[in-house]
Design an enzyme around this catalytic site. Structure first.
Site, PDB file in Angstrom:
ATOM      1  N   GLU A 142       0.812  -1.234   0.000  1.00 46.50           N
ATOM      2  CA  GLU A 142       0.000   0.000   0.000  1.00 46.50           C
ATOM      3  C   GLU A 142       0.839   1.274   0.000  1.00 46.50           C
ATOM      4  O   GLU A 142       0.753   2.101   0.928  1.00 46.50           O
ATOM      5  CB  GLU A 142      -0.953   0.000   1.207  1.00 46.50           C
ATOM      6  CG  GLU A 142      -1.956  -1.124   1.149  1.00 46.50           C
ATOM      7  CD  GLU A 142      -2.854  -1.215   2.405  1.00 46.50           C
ATOM      8  OE1 GLU A 142      -2.605  -0.464   3.344  1.00 46.50           O
ATOM      9  OE2 GLU A 142      -3.790  -2.029   2.415  1.00 46.50           O
ATOM     10  N   GLU A 295      -6.243  -8.131  -0.667  1.00 44.09           N
ATOM     11  CA  GLU A 295      -6.791  -8.172   0.692  1.00 44.09           C
ATOM     12  C   GLU A 295      -8.294  -7.949   0.590  1.00 44.09           C
ATOM     13  O   GLU A 295      -8.733  -6.904   0.132  1.00 44.09           O
ATOM     14  CB  GLU A 295      -6.155  -7.090   1.585  1.00 44.09           C
ATOM     15  CG  GLU A 295      -4.649  -7.213   1.709  1.00 44.09           C
ATOM     16  CD  GLU A 295      -4.020  -6.179   2.652  1.00 44.09           C
ATOM     17  OE1 GLU A 295      -4.781  -5.491   3.367  1.00 44.09           O
ATOM     18  OE2 GLU A 295      -2.782  -6.070   2.650  1.00 44.09           O
TER      19      GLU A 295
END
Lengths: 655, 655, 655
Positions: A142, A295
């Site tokens: 991220e 995710e």
């Protein structure tokens, strides 16, 4: 189809691992992601490596039919590194250097951090890069935290010196003549920390580009090592979807083999599917190819506070929702919640104590279903006839100059996205740097920063028969964030057959409206362009009583073989739903079957076969009457005059 | 009458200048302001000067009949200076030193900054001070950013040592005995940065005075140079009107030849004229003389966000509004918006691309009109019979101790201002340091810090026949911000014939009311003084059911030949409108002609001639029936039984 | 009974002191607190002491029958110390070191500050410790400002090294395996400043404990000196009641002889008595003994803003309110408001000018009353049959992880407190480290951090016949803030006869309800535990339509000889009022007499005598019909069929 979870064997006693492996296999899992935060476990002190535990974990899982995506662990540099090389610690926009204790504290421009990162990646790839069970890599985690340290400042100055032919060029590009800001030495150039106040727009835009470039270089260095030591294993990064705009995801995605993102719907009981769908479509748009959800939220999530538990059916719902929009891999985050650390509340599939539960049962059911239908899905993908442009330069520029206090780029783009979503029309959310001619409609919301080459591309698209819809604040700024020295929309006035005679950024309390033949009356919000048509036809005018009474607000122009529509304000969602539908019908865009509110029908195609993913995001049962034939794959039953769905229910219809 | 714009030739190619000069002349312009942010263009590196471009610009404009006000450029110290002398950079209240990249980053106490500022001013004045076309000077720009650097700290300590006879006197003045804060060495005295928390009230008040003094000294140094090298050219500074309270404008205005301010109405479609009028009256009150609007908003304005476009007529409206209240010069900000820099969105008259537009046309129309009526206006001025006291010491003290969370000095003063404005009564918003006897009524709202000499002045005013209206929190603090050692209102109890028996700062949710004979019932907000009359007569009492049931809230006292009214709470606007009207009538104050809501009638006088500026701030047409005779100057028509105004329309009636 | 005020003779000329002493005596005062901010007056420069003035003040007051509690002045270290030893200055959570100018700027871990503090305390105690008129000591003032300086960091590392058997143990306790945070050297361990972001929960919890321990050590050092040099004089600290949760008051109270707190009701006209009562009960709970109110608000209070004036009767009301709940000493803050300093607006009994007023008269009346009834009160105390657990570890943990955004520990506990208060049931608000068996009911709200020994204690309590009521988030975390490795409620599942099958932290917009036989329907807010009963009986279930439809929300279990109730959500106050009443009745808890809303009846007992303190917190008169016999002490009249109270009125009934 890849189905699995993010797994952290280093958080649990090794004698628990076999239980986990067995439970995963029973749930139908065939993949895990591991190690992306395990730096200290792989390199407990500088240059001393330990991969034994990871070997054992990979092997054990492989024995249970589960393969591994490895994450490079550079989002979590260890305490020994932070202590030994304090300059690796990122400096925040407020000028404070990060204190060790969270994650993403490394400065991607720090030579020490770059060296340490490459070393751990090289060690990891050397050790595991050719392991059979390792099927791919994720770089870091991220990306998105900018740095403002002294190293970044010097690097920024070097980056600018490369970009501009000289200081004169930079001063001209940024317009530093304003307020006596002319730089006479590269070393004078600051970073836009909070202590500066609002930055020069050119500096601000370039700093954001520099940050993307910094992350890109950081990523490229890892990719080069992986390609060398782990050849043939695809590489990805887990992006965050449509909303983040700190970095240009499109640029970062170029070097990757496929894109993925982290999907946290947060499970409000009444969540509108379009809010999530746009993220899938944007991630698919990064490489214009199917993608992974790296995710997928598996339970309540949060740090200091947490949010709602998924209702029965919602976990399954959002899997089919993702698959329908092009996900070919789905990994839950996370297998089991951590008993400690800042993400204690970020729940996994299992409970903290390792026991299975309702969530595990639902996820296992999905595992079995996916296995049964995967043959049908393989090779299929969403095929879009409409594109929405997601322009990072414009988003960067709007961060610096929001323009209207209520304006948000993402919300504005979603007005159009939602109108198409309501019609179950497949959309690519993508950038301008591709061949647009494949699309029947291209929507470019608020293309604030319009590069010369983008203007050429849009012009060509319309000229050669395309349908372009643009909105206010298009063509305002050149690539340096200077306002064009010509009437708006710059570079494209002839394409739209108009010029913007005047504009106003209305107060939130002002009432303005537009009137258009054949469409519902509508409010006009956020921005008001009063248009002066040259060759264009007027589609809507402003209502008397507000700004620009009677003047054109929406126009339509024939240009070359195509059409260009300009929407000078933000109309209501109702208006746009009707307006976009009319244009889709005119352009012969394939509309999906009609569906009740908050019921989505997404389509994947393979040759002549259509796979309809019908997902009911309501807490009530619904009937979808528009799908009257085909075969429902999950039940194996023929569709016969409509599909009935339970609350949060799903159907996959082949036709 | 001076009419023109702020002009930045350094932002544009020189071959454009002639076009600009011609367009300005055509608009009726006779003045520009230039150079106030052009330091780096005049001194590109330390001690190397270049005024050629400015000479050419001044000369070209002069050739078109346009003269120049020069601004000293010290609000924008260049990058080379910031790099070479980092200590010139101001430190913000949060303790962070400014990062180069905005403006107003110079510390006015920094010796390096003072030296550099004086050098550029000396060079500029030496070069251009006697140029025929240069008609005046503006010092710096919009003073007001305080500094908290180490130099300021040391300078503050020196300033205090000058002010107080010794540390004992300072400790006594500030009451440092509280919480063991007694200073035993001047060097212990801190600056009130955020890291201190709320300061000792005496220290906080003195730091604000010190900051005014610092800016005053900084300004005086420039003024001395200008008076030497540019003799006879009037000097001004562009203040920000009534709302800012960082510096004592009254003190700063003393050394200036005339006052000016920057007028940004922001053009809400329904803007109440009193909101702007108070700023004009306050600026006029600084020197009690006609003034200039040095920056008049000419289009949408804002940095990151921008606000509404002026509606047709509003630009013209606010010019006559300003002139009616005493403006003898009006310069639009700015001629043409900058294509780059943080003020890209701060629109000018022209568009970014240099083209003319509706705004230019309206402004040109005004230019022609003003030329035609200037003969009538010359030498006329507003003449006030009522004064409102604007006390900076009290405003400083209220910043430190807001008293009631909802209280704001400016809002409180505006309750009274608005009541007078509704009656079209001319008001001076001014300070106590003048002869008050010229006024039929003096209103002193919340005179929190009451210096001994002010008390004497107010007492004399009443004694000699004046009418003084004061409100709660009058005479609470002495000049050191100590609470007086006597009942309130200190020093003036006999003048008002009362003492404050008790007070309460009500919660916002409390309901309190007052009842007064002959006036509408009213809420009582913000503060509740329960008054104990000695010689005073009771005009209003508190309602049963709230605080101080039945006790006096408003009193009136005869003192000497005059009258003193004390208002112990904040009544409603309706109540005050009636109350203030009654007092005006009693005192024989000249009321303006009656006007509909949001229609203002301002009066300038010259001998026996009255010039009525009737401005309609409504988006609808109105009739003003109260003006029944005279000559309307803009149309040249006789007024015959009333004046009709279009939306945002204007009439100037001589009678 | 001690009755008096906080007095600052150092703020006033000495010739005023006799007047003050006389006025105090006339008000019935017999005690003052002095010197707790007078460091600079006692030690004007390092090592030079001056206690003459204090001697004279103490003696003068003693001559008027007024004795003295001395405060150690360490909350206000003087400027000379801050200048000479800059490292004594506390560093705030935002990383900024305090700037001299407020108070509480000393770092309790700073060796220099510790040395200076001990020195002044030793000097003070040596000089005055055995003075007859000195009857006790207060340590410092309102402990609670944490520090994050480098000294604290090193001290924290040492404290941890003492606490844990080694770094491995610490890493295991905090779970630093998460995000690669394993510490390989004690010196790597950071302090949780804002620049870290949210801390590891174990680190965050330990830092808070460390801070309590630091203040405890700082306090202990002073106590040791006082016990040596001022033997037999009781020592206290003025805490801040129930709301503050920066420090563990329970731990700090252990070394003290008695507890006291500072009571600032702020005098809203409609203040509910339970909001204040909980603070009294919590302070009494610290030592489970009667206590003092060391600062009782005597007028409007505030720093920059101030709040409402007490209405007539409110000052008296809150004295009897305090006494009724166990206060044996009440000192007003402050005798006379300071004319300068940051607390100018913190009003005292007298006015700024030293004159008496309505407040003085009311306070004097109370002084006379108390003198007349003290004989009756002496030795009496509230006797509680119900305890509410106030657990600081859980409160610390909730600071780090609020769990639901709307959740606040204090509010949650007050739901139960208020239900009991409505029944006029006496409650001890106390901690788990005592013998619980004396209580008929123990309520432990949200016992988030459940230490092993606490679990044992609660189990024993129930087993041996107790009635335990617990709520959601009980037994979630072990002492290191790790989530237990077993189903919830950990360690106590068999006691409650349930496990938490699933939970959800609802969005504020969600509607959830519970249904319970025999009780009003209720909303379910903040948290939703779906319970799976093992041996427990179901008392309430969730409504269909929300989370966990039909699943148990409240259960009741027999365990050993006792009962354990688990409440899995936050019901409405109405529901809890009924629910708690039913349990009280079942357990035979003595209910107080019924009273109208906002009328409190508190009871002190001595042998067989009950003293009822009936306080009417309404602005209207009320009748209390439930008290039908006894003797009213203030009027000396027999109660005969009810008690009538004026607005804010009081009765003390012996029966």
């Amino acid at each position: 189809m890849r189905y699995g979870a993010c797994y952290y064997p280093e958080h649990w006693p090794e004698d628990r691992w076999p239980t986990d492996a067995k439970l995963m296999r029973d749930a139908g899992f065939n993949v895990v992601r591991m190690a992306e935060f395990a730096w200290v476990h792989m390199e407990p002190s500088e240059g001393r490596f330990n991969f034994d535990w990871l070997h054992r974990a990979i092997d054990l899982l492989a024995d249970h039919g589960i393969q591994t995506v490895l994450g490079t662990p550079t989002a979590a540099p260890p305490a020994w590194l932070a202590q030994k090389r304090p300059d690796i610690m990122r400096v925040r926009e407020d000028g404070h250097r990060c204190v060790f204790g969270l994650r993403q504290h490394g400065c991607v421009n720090s030579p020490d951090f770059r060296r340490a990162s490459d070393r751990i990646v090289r060690a990891m790839a050397g050790e595991l890069g050719k392991h059979d069970a390792v099927i791919g890599w994720q770089i870091d985690n991220e990306f998105g935290q900018p740095c403002y340290c002294a190293v970044c400042r010097a690097e920024f100055q070097r980056w600018l010196a490369d970009l501009y032919s000289g200081l004169d060029a930079l001063n001209a590009a940024w317009g530093t003549t304003f307020w006596s800001q002319i730089y006479s030495d590269w070393s004078q150039i600051p970073t836009p920390t909070a202590a500066m106040g609002p930055p020069n727009p050119g500096l601000g835009l370039d700093y954001r580009r520099f940050m993307t470039s910094s992350f890109d270089t950081f990523q490229a260095s890892q990719i080069a090592i992986l390609r060398e030591l782990s050849p043939g294993k695809p590489i990805t990064h887990n992006f965050m979807g449509f909303l983040p705009e700190t970095l240009d995801y499109r640029q970062l995605a170029r070097d990757l083999d496929f894109a993925s993102w982290d999907n946290y719907p947060m499970y409000r009981p009444d969540l509108a599917p379009a809010r999530i769908a746009v993220n899938h479509d944007q991630t698919r748009g990064l490489k214009r190819r199917n993608f992974w959800v790296m995710e997928q939220q598996s339970g309540p999530a949060g740090w200091g506070t947490m949010m709602s538990q998924p209702r029965p059916g919602q976990l399954r719902l959002f899997v089919y929702h993702a698959v329908g929009r092009g996900a070919d891999g789905i990994l839950y985050f996370r297998w089991r919640p951590c008993r400690y650390g800042i993400e204690q509340y970020w729940h996994g599939i299992l409970d903290h104590d390792g026991s299975t539960n309702r969530r595990y049962d639902e996820i296992s059911k999905v595992g079995a279903e996916l296995k049964s239908i995967w043959g049908e899905l393989e090779g299929s993908e969403p095929v879009a006839e409409v594109a929405i442009i997601n322009d990072y330069d414009s988003r960067f520029a709007f961060q610096i100059q929001k323009s209207n206090p209520e304006f948000a780029y993402a919300d504005h783009a979603r007005l159009y996205y939602d109108a198409l979503h309501r019609l179950n029309v497949t959309v690519d959310v993508t950038c301008c740097d591709i061949d647009l001619r494949r699309y029947k409609i291209v929507i470019a919301p608020a293309l604030f920063v319009l590069k010369e080459e983008t203007a050429v591309k849009l012009r060509d698209y319309v000229e050669s028969g395309g349908m372009l819809i643009a909105t206010f604040r298009t063509g305002v700024k050149d690539q340096y964030s200077r306002i064009y020295d010509e009437p708006l929309p710059a570079r494209l006035r002839d394409v739209f057959g108009i010029r913007v005679a005047e504009y106003s950024s209305p107060f939130a309390t002002e009432e303005n409206r537009i009137i258009a033949d054949g469409f519902p009356e509508s409010t006009a919000r956020l921005w008001l362009d009063a248009l002066e048509p040259d060759t264009a036809q007027v589609l809507a005018v402003y209502d008397p009583g507000g700004f620009a009474a009677g003047q054109p607000a929406i126009t339509r122009n024939s240009f070359g073989s195509g059409t260009a529509i300009y929407v000078g304000c933000a109309p209501s969602q109702d208006f746009l739903n009707a307006f976009v539908r009319a244009i889709c019908e005119e352009r012969g865009v394939t509309l999906g079957p009609a569906s009740p509110p908050n019921v989505e029908i997404a389509v994947r195609r393979k040759g002549d076969t259509e796979l309809l993913f019908i997902t009911n995001h309501n807490a009530e049962p619904v009937s979808v009457d528009s799908v009257t034939a085909g075969s429902e794959l999950l039940t194996g039953r023929a569709v016969d005059g409509g599909v009935s769905l339970e609350p949060y229910g799903v159907a996959v219809v082949r036709r």
